[in-house]
Design an enzyme around this catalytic site. Structure first.
Site, PDB file in Angstrom:
ATOM      1  CB  CYS A   2      -0.878   0.017   1.239  1.00 33.32           C
ATOM      2  SG  CYS A   2      -1.832  -1.477   1.445  1.00 33.32           S
ATOM      3  NE  ARG A  27       5.611   1.004  -1.759  1.00 28.37           N
ATOM      4  CZ  ARG A  27       6.800   0.788  -1.222  1.00 28.37           C
ATOM      5  NH1 ARG A  27       7.843   1.406  -1.702  1.00 28.37           N
ATOM      6  NH2 ARG A  27       6.948  -0.021  -0.206  1.00 28.37           N
ATOM      7  CD1 TRP A  75      -0.840  -6.414  -1.561  1.00 25.70           C
ATOM      8  CD2 TRP A  75      -0.391  -5.713  -3.629  1.00 25.70           C
ATOM      9  NE1 TRP A  75      -0.314  -7.475  -2.271  1.00 25.70           N
ATOM     10  CE2 TRP A  75      -0.030  -7.082  -3.521  1.00 25.70           C
ATOM     11  CE3 TRP A  75      -0.195  -5.060  -4.845  1.00 25.70           C
ATOM     12  CZ2 TRP A  75       0.516  -7.786  -4.597  1.00 25.70           C
ATOM     13  CZ3 TRP A  75       0.344  -5.785  -5.893  1.00 25.70           C
ATOM     14  CH2 TRP A  75       0.690  -7.123  -5.774  1.00 25.70           C
ATOM     15  CG  ASN A  99       0.623   1.940   3.813  1.00 30.03           C
ATOM     16  OD1 ASN A  99      -0.503   1.932   3.335  1.00 30.03           O
ATOM     17  ND2 ASN A  99       1.648   2.524   3.233  1.00 30.03           N
ATOM     18  N   GLY A 100       0.169  -1.437   6.649  1.00 29.43           N
ATOM     19  CA  GLY A 100       0.586  -2.384   7.690  1.00 29.43           C
ATOM     20  C   GLY A 100      -0.587  -3.253   8.097  1.00 29.43           C
ATOM     21  CD  GLU A 478      13.686 -20.033  -7.486  1.00 25.93           C
ATOM     22  OE1 GLU A 478      13.148 -20.770  -8.342  1.00 25.93           O
ATOM     23  OE2 GLU A 478      13.609 -18.788  -7.520  1.00 25.93           O
ATOM     24  CE  LYS A 482      15.048 -16.637  -9.662  1.00 26.39           C
ATOM     25  NZ  LYS A 482      13.725 -16.868  -9.457  1.00 26.39           N
ATOM     26  CD  GLU A 485      14.112 -16.831 -13.750  1.00 25.32           C
ATOM     27  OE1 GLU A 485      12.913 -17.025 -14.006  1.00 25.32           O
ATOM     28  OE2 GLU A 485      14.498 -16.466 -12.617  1.00 25.32           O
ATOM     29  CG  HIS A 501      22.833 -42.564 -10.497  1.00 20.15           C
ATOM     30  ND1 HIS A 501      23.326 -43.840 -10.385  1.00 20.15           N
ATOM     31  CD2 HIS A 501      22.362 -42.243  -9.271  1.00 20.15           C
ATOM     32  CE1 HIS A 501      23.148 -44.289  -9.159  1.00 20.15           C
ATOM     33  NE2 HIS A 501      22.571 -43.332  -8.448  1.00 20.15           N
ATOM     34  CE  LYS A 597       7.376 -10.695 -11.076  1.00 22.99           C
ATOM     35  NZ  LYS A 597       8.464 -11.471 -10.475  1.00 22.99           N
TER      36      LYS A 597
HETATM   37  C1  G6P Z   1       7.084 -16.827 -15.637  1.00 24.39           C
HETATM   38  C2  G6P Z   1       8.085 -15.983 -14.856  1.00 24.39           C
HETATM   39  C3  G6P Z   1       8.668 -16.797 -13.699  1.00 24.39           C
HETATM   40  C4  G6P Z   1       7.558 -17.354 -12.840  1.00 24.39           C
HETATM   41  C5  G6P Z   1       6.557 -18.180 -13.659  1.00 24.39           C
HETATM   42  C6  G6P Z   1       5.322 -18.528 -12.850  1.00 24.39           C
HETATM   43  O1  G6P Z   1       7.752 -17.802 -16.339  1.00 24.39           O
HETATM   44  O2  G6P Z   1       9.128 -15.515 -15.684  1.00 24.39           O
HETATM   45  O3  G6P Z   1       9.505 -15.978 -12.902  1.00 24.39           O
HETATM   46  O4  G6P Z   1       8.087 -18.146 -11.818  1.00 24.39           O
HETATM   47  O5  G6P Z   1       6.105 -17.418 -14.778  1.00 24.39           O
HETATM   48  O6  G6P Z   1       4.656 -17.345 -12.516  1.00 24.39           O
HETATM   49  P1  G6P Z   1       3.557 -17.241 -11.387  1.00 24.39           P
HETATM   50  O7  G6P Z   1       3.086 -15.817 -11.457  1.00 24.39           O
HETATM   51  O8  G6P Z   1       2.474 -18.219 -11.728  1.00 24.39           O
HETATM   52  O9  G6P Z   1       4.201 -17.572 -10.096  1.00 24.39           O
END
Ligand code: G6P
Length: 602
Positions: A2, A27, A75, A99-100, A478, A482, A485, A501, A597
């Site tokens: 928010c 934000r 939000w 906010n909070g 993960e 990262k 990506e 293996h 995104k």
């Molecule tokens: C896209 C983004 C990833 C994300 C995935 C799932 O591929 O580039 O960063 O993890 O979608 O997105 P979601 O909003 O469903 O978590």
């Protein structure tokens, strides 16, 4: 997250508020509103969705002359993103923005309702304005009523209140959520971050936790628990782009550092003294459920995998995880004793949404874990738990992953409580560890500097293997995701016991192995796996609380007592490693090539 703006003075207020809110758009928000008092008259407008909707509603309104004003972008956390739930919230003659999260709002609300107060919204915020008016009705002293109100609040807040009872004053308080006061001559501004007041105010004071007060006649009176306080203003920065990133180089970096704070929001009101409580879940959600299936994509899939280890181990409930795009076409056999969970940061990922629709058609109960209220996935699910990470701007997800994983850990304990598969001792241990998580997510200067220096040795080679076992296998996946990506280097996540293996054939000094070596989970096992790689001359970057002499590079972590604390601490290390490598390679960290995104196509 928010956003708040406020202004007191002679200037036209609507534009100041709307421009200020516009600066906070980055934000994220789902509704917005403003309230202005001029000549003792209150004006209030709210709208769901884009700020333009609020602009349209206020088109024919302009303020004139002296007045007080507050504005907010919301939000959703407590209550849906509707117009009624949008701020400012009203009482009989006052308005508040906040906010909070007020942790004890339910208790305060019940007390006020017993006394006949009618609540219009489902928010925690509305209690502030009613409590203030109750105090004012008894004392006719606005300042006393406001300070008494603040004394009663528990939790995090940054709040502004205006009232017709004292129409030339803005009351403010801050505890745990950011708020600042801007100055320019007799004009006084408020905001939850710098951007709305850059170009308007020349000086600023950043409020500290526990401070509250009021502004009137161009003066600000500031108090804390020790009484009245003096304060020193500082010159306000002028670079808006920098201010949006809170001084960090990239949004992703800011979001990594934010994790310690947002985790408190994720846990607030849910991690209680001796149990987990999800206000948003119906008591019967788990009735007749003996199995869980989780579907997700990308990073969210990795949090799902982590959750499956926790759910089976601690809650003793069978749990399978599927990549949503695979699930859709495999003609899955679905049983109605299965709770179908989807995880998504955006709530709009097409593959995940379609998987959810399939489960709904098959009559399964559905639960979503999501960062965006009212998103398609949330609307399509029977129940939803919001991760409360705030908007995530960096395409490479960091704080969303951290909060999803936390929600899954909390959900695990919740299922175990309901199904009575956990002893009170273990539950207490888990809750104690959980409360330490924000600390495990802290980024120290020492760690960041070390990763920055070390990253220069990892810009070439023929690839990375991130390896781990158990919970640390999804973290390895993960960590590798990262890195690929944002650095465009080849990286794979692998279960360390599986390297022998096949992939070990790749081992040589140009193969970089990032080894996740927690002390609290299978340390000896993973150690032997890493030794096998080292014997074949692979370059090893070990992350562990235990010194490891075969490592070429070593990051020593602190938390060796609980796997999840080790998990979160190592997660931060892998995030910063990826960030620093990407920066050295000159890449656009926040907008990596070829990625979006939110992927709303199949
Ligand atoms: C896209 C983004 C990833 C994300 C995935 C799932 O591929 O580039 O960063 O993890 O979608 O997105 P979601 O909003 O469903 O978590």
């Amino acid at each position: 997250m928010c956003g708040i703006v406020g202004y007191i003075g002679q200037k036209e207020k609507k534009e100041i508020l709307l421009d200020g809110l516009q600066e906070l758009e980055y934000r994220g928000y789902d509704s917005a509103g403003i309230a202005v008092i001029e000549n003792k008259h209150l004006k209030n407008f709210k709208a769901v969705g884009r700020l333009q909707n609020l602009r349209d509603k206020t088109d024919s309104y302009t303020s004139s002359g002296f007045g007080v004003s507050i504005g907010h972008t919301r939000w959703a956390t407590h209550g849906k993103p509707t117009e009624l739930n949008a701020h400012p919230h009203r009482g009989e003659y006052s308005f508040v923005v906040h906010n909070g999260i007020i942790e004890n709002y339910q208790e305060l609300k019940t007390e006020l309702q017993k006394e006949g107060v009618k609540f219009l919204s489902q928010t925690d915020t509305e209690t502030i304005v009613h409590l203030f008016e109750k105090n004012y009705n008894a004392t006719s002293n606005a300042w006393e009523s406001f300070s008494k109100t603040i004394e009663k609040l528990e939790g995090a807040y940054a709040t502004l209140l205006i009232t017709e009872a004292e129409a030339e004053t803005i009351f403010f308080a801050k505890n745990g959520s950011p708020m600042l006061i801007g100055f320019n001559g007799d004009d006084v501004y408020f905001a939850s971050s710098d951007t709305p007041i850059i170009g308007k105010a020349t000086e600023v004071y950043y409020l500290e936790d526990g401070e509250y007060g009021y502004t009137k006649d161009g003066k600000v009176m500031l108090f804390n628990a020790d009484g009245e306080k003096s304060f020193t203003k500082q010159t306000l920065a002028t670079d808006k782009a920098m201010a949006q990133k809170d001084g960090y180089r990239f949004f992703m970096e800011k979001e990594i550092y934010e994790q310690t704070q947002v985790m408190n929001d994720t846990m607030m009101g849910r991690v209680l003294e001796s149990k987990i409580d999800f206000e948003e879940l119906d008591a019967n959600l788990l009735e007749n459920i003996s199995n869980i299936k989780i579907c997700a994509c990308g990073t969210s899939y990795h949090s799902a995998l982590t959750g499956s280890y926790l759910l089976e181990r601690i809650a003793k409930i069978p749990c399978q995880v599927e990549i949503a795009s695979e699930f859709r076409y495999k003609e899955p056999l679905l049983r109605d004793d299965t709770l179908f969970i989807t995880i998504s940061q955006s709530g709009e990922t097409a593959d995940t949404l379609e998987a959810l629709k399939m489960a709904n058609r098959a009559g399964l109960k559905s639960l979503s874990i999501c960062n965006v209220d009212n998103s398609s996935i949330v609307r399509e699910s029977d129940a939803a738990i919001l991760t409360r990470a705030g908007i995530e701007k960096g395409v490479a997800s960091t704080k969303a992953f951290a909060t999803q994983t936390m929600v899954l850990w909390m959900l695990t304990l919740y299922v175990a409580q309901v199904k009575k598969t956990i002893t009170p001792e273990l539950l207490k241990e888990e809750l104690d560890a959980m409360r330490h998580t924000p600390k495990a997510l802290l980024v120290t200067d020492k760690l960041h500097t070390k990763l920055n220096r070390l990253s220069k040795r990892y810009l070439h080679g023929h690839g990375f293997f991130f390896i781990g076992r158990d919970l640390f296998f999804p973290l390895a996946l993960e960590g590798a995701l990262k890195l690929k990506e944002i650095s465009y280097l080849h990286a794979e996540g692998y279960p360390s016991g599986e390297m022998k293996h096949g992939p070990i054939a790749l081992a040589d000094s140009e193969l970089f192995t990032v080894a996740l070596m927690p002390k609290s989970l299978h340390y000896e096992k993973i150690k032997s796996n890493v030794e096998e790689l080292s014997a074949r001359d692979a370059t090893i970057l070990a992350i562990s609380p235990e010194p490891f002499e075969l490592a070429d590079d070593f990051i020593q972590t602190i938390y060796g007592t609980h796997p999840m604390l080790e998990f979160f601490e190592m997660m931060v290390v892998t995030q910063i490693l990826a960030l620093e490598i990407s920066i050295r390679l000159g890449n656009d960290v926040d907008m990596p090539r070829n990625l979006a995104k939110s992927v709303t196509v199949e």
